[in-house]
Design a protein around this motif. Structure first.
Motif, PDB file in Angstrom:
ATOM      1  N   LYS A 134       0.821  -1.214   0.000  1.00 46.04           N
ATOM      2  CA  LYS A 134       0.000   0.000   0.000  1.00 46.04           C
ATOM      3  C   LYS A 134       0.853   1.261   0.000  1.00 46.04           C
ATOM      4  O   LYS A 134       0.353   2.351   0.231  1.00 46.04           O
ATOM      5  CB  LYS A 134      -0.976   0.011   1.171  1.00 46.04           C
ATOM      6  N   CYS A 135       2.139   1.101  -0.317  1.00 46.57           N
ATOM      7  CA  CYS A 135       3.050   2.251  -0.351  1.00 46.57           C
ATOM      8  C   CYS A 135       3.848   2.243  -1.649  1.00 46.57           C
ATOM      9  O   CYS A 135       5.080   2.354  -1.634  1.00 46.57           O
ATOM     10  CB  CYS A 135       3.983   2.229   0.855  1.00 46.57           C
ATOM     11  N   LEU A 136       3.157   2.125  -2.765  1.00 46.87           N
ATOM     12  CA  LEU A 136       3.831   1.938  -4.048  1.00 46.87           C
ATOM     13  C   LEU A 136       4.116   3.271  -4.741  1.00 46.87           C
ATOM     14  O   LEU A 136       3.795   3.488  -5.908  1.00 46.87           O
ATOM     15  CB  LEU A 136       2.993   1.020  -4.943  1.00 46.87           C
ATOM     16  N   SER A 137       4.709   4.181  -3.966  1.00 45.39           N
ATOM     17  CA  SER A 137       5.196   5.445  -4.510  1.00 45.39           C
ATOM     18  C   SER A 137       6.436   5.834  -3.739  1.00 45.39           C
ATOM     19  O   SER A 137       6.633   5.413  -2.584  1.00 45.39           O
ATOM     20  CB  SER A 137       4.135   6.550  -4.396  1.00 45.39           C
ATOM     21  N   THR A 138       7.264   6.660  -4.329  1.00 44.46           N
ATOM     22  CA  THR A 138       8.504   7.075  -3.667  1.00 44.46           C
ATOM     23  C   THR A 138       8.210   7.822  -2.372  1.00 44.46           C
ATOM     24  O   THR A 138       8.852   7.585  -1.343  1.00 44.46           O
ATOM     25  CB  THR A 138       9.341   7.954  -4.612  1.00 44.46           C
ATOM     26  N   ASP A 139       7.230   8.741  -2.412  1.00 42.69           N
ATOM     27  CA  ASP A 139       6.895   9.516  -1.210  1.00 42.69           C
ATOM     28  C   ASP A 139       6.499   8.598  -0.064  1.00 42.69           C
ATOM     29  O   ASP A 139       6.934   8.780   1.072  1.00 42.69           O
ATOM     30  CB  ASP A 139       5.751  10.489  -1.501  1.00 42.69           C
ATOM     31  N   ARG A 140       5.658   7.628  -0.357  1.00 43.03           N
ATOM     32  CA  ARG A 140       5.170   6.743   0.700  1.00 43.03           C
ATOM     33  C   ARG A 140       6.288   5.850   1.245  1.00 43.03           C
ATOM     34  O   ARG A 140       6.417   5.672   2.450  1.00 43.03           O
ATOM     35  CB  ARG A 140       4.015   5.889   0.186  1.00 43.03           C
TER      36      ARG A 140
END
Length: 525
Positions: free
Chosen positions: A430-436
């Motif tokens: 559920k964190c499939l972005s660089t920011d996350r």
């Protein structure tokens, strides 16, 4: 003050300083899986949208944030109350719909509009919704309420500093896919589902007693599952294998354990009128006979809903992407996920193994220790997922960065595992972005416990829970076998070894009181 139930976690709050529409959802959500229970289509959504002055979306989960409803009914110049989250995903979603009149709500700060006072309390841990969940406190001088919805705040003192609410609205039926979609024998599913329901009830009662509001309104669930392949999971399941306690069931539980609180059914159309200590509740959308049918003849009601709403399911399926060929899908996931895996040292170590994904004709493995995505070649795996290819193709098309807020809460998949639940794997998906990923990695690094110890019974234990930092002097209980349970999420630790019994990692620092005393005497000598 007047509060109208909108279904699920939605409410329309009319105050002397303006009207707040909260988490309005028609659904269906999560790839057509979740419908609000009971049906909320009979509400006057045109009027609600026209008369709302403020829009509050508690978090990004699609059973709280319904873009289609917002575009159809909520005017674009409305003042949006935005919780303070570490990433700007919710803000970007809202702005993409054309909403620009945004008021930032710093954590714990009171926003005033005349006599109206509003406070939003956000949570920011990886497991709080999709990195973020929040509650809403409202006081207009005539009444005060706390809309906690799905959030599980750890610091109740800060939350209650706003003032003790007269009416408390809270989730009692959680949004999760365990154990329904797991590859388990039916008797194991039944047992795990029972334990999950008991844990949810225990957590809800913990908050009810701590908040100590005289009037309690259970809400934010359960869903209706109207797809044929999920229909058996409604409520507690045809065979007792599901976790979704309904409003009436919880109210009966609460009355038995805490009769000092007045519990009320909060349904679509429920009107709660509050004025300086006086409270009345009226059902405006459903008659008493209809309510009896909904809850006491639940499966008949659900069958009626299923028969009448198949077009909505067909419409949702028509919005999905065409299936991406296996080789192209593998390459797309590889290019997307491998850079994130390289940034995820703590998560990779926490997962500690291979995870298999069978997606239509594609059979792939994510090698967390080596930060690689490749075709499956018979490796031993700690988890294995089977997911429809059209769901993954749609997530790739939309670059959906939170697979729990799409595929997993849809429950249109199956999964197995060897060993215990792995929080780090769920967090990655559920964190499939660089920011996350960067936020979560930093968050985990900061969790090394340097806080004080505290005595709980016969044990000296680190004061803060290794999971989400709850104060264990308030939430922890130790049984005769030396097993500590944190009531916030029902996680358990064996204090004799410090080992977490609920998932991998997350050890706790603990020792018997007499051992600590003896060590102190030895050092003093």
């Amino acid at each position: 003050m007047r509060i109208t139930g909108l279904g699920h976690a939605g409410m329309f709050i009319e105050t002397v300083g303006g009207n707040i529409i909260c988490d309005p959802v028609l659904g269906p959500s999560f790839y057509g899986s979740w419908f609000p229970f009971p049906d909320n289509r009979g509400l006057d959504w045109e009027r609600l949208g026209r008369e709302a002055d403020f829009l509050y979306i508690s978090h990004r989960h699609r059973d709280h944030f319904d873009p289609r409803l917002l575009e159809r009914y909520i005017r674009k110049d409305i003042e949006v109350l935005l919780p303070e989250y570490p990433t700007d995903d919710l803000e970007r979603d809202i702005r993409a719909l054309g909403y620009e009149n945004i008021t930032y709500a710093p954590a714990g700060e009171i926003i005033e509009r005349g006599d109206l006072k509003i406070m939003i309390t956000p949570l920011r841990a990886p497991s709080d919704g999709p990195i973020g969940d929040s509650s809403l406190s409202v006081d207009d001088g005539t009444a005060s309420i706390l809309n906690q919805n799905d959030s599980h705040p750890l610091d109740l003192e800060k939350l209650m500093a706003f003032g003790k609410p007269e009416a408390y609205f809270t989730q009692v039926s959680g949004a999760i896919w365990w154990p329904m979609v797991y590859d388990l024998p039916m008797d194991a599913k039944q047992n795990f589902a029972r334990l999950k329901r008991e844990a949810q009830n225990k957590r809800a009662m913990y908050y009810i007693e701590k908040v100590d509001a005289p009037h309690v309104f259970p809400m934010a669930g359960p869903p209706m599952f109207l797809r044929d392949d999920l229909f058996e999971f409604n409520g507690t399941g045809r065979n007792g294998e599901a976790i979704f306690t309904d409003q009436k069931e919880f109210l009966a539980h609460m009355k038995e354990l805490a009769p000092q609180y007045d519990g009320h059914l909060f349904l679509p159309g429920t009107l709660v009128e509050m004025d300086r200590g006086e409270l009345t509740v009226t059902q405006t959308l459903y008659s008493e006979e209809e309510i009896r049918h909904i809850f006491d003849e639940k499966w008949d009601y659900l069958e009626e809903q299923r028969a009448s709403r198949q077009q909505e399911l067909r419409d949702e399926e028509a919005t999905r992407a065409d299936v991406i060929p296996p080789a192209e899908m593998l390459q797309a996931i590889k290019e997307w996920w491998e850079p994130l895996l390289k940034k995820s040292r703590t998560i990779r170590l926490g997962v500690g193994g291979n995870v298999r994904f069978r997606i239509g004709e594609l059979d792939m493995v994510v090698d967390f220790p080596r930060a690689k995505v490749r075709e499956y070649a018979g490796e031993e795996c700690i988890y294995w997922y089977t997911i429809p290819a059209d769901l993954v193709s749609t997530n790739i098309r939309d670059h959906e960065i939170d697979w729990s807020n799409s595929i997993f809460l849809s429950m249109q998949f199956s999964v197995g595992r060897s060993g215990k639940f792995n929080e780090f794997l769920t967090t990655f998906l559920k964190c499939l972005s660089t920011d996350r990923i960067e936020y979560v990695e930093n968050w985990y690094q900061e969790q090394t416990d340097q806080t004080e110890d505290a005595e709980i019974g016969d044990w000296v234990v680190q004061r803060r829970c290794p999971h989400l930092r709850a104060d264990l002097t308030r939430t922890g209980k130790i049984d005769e076998d030396g097993v500590l349970t944190c009531s916030m999420h029902d996680w358990k630790w064996d204090l004799k070894t410090g080992r977490c019994l609920s998932t991998s990692g997350h050890p706790i620092r603990a020792a018997k009181v007499d051992e600590v005393t003896e060590e102190a005497l030895r050092i003093g000598a």
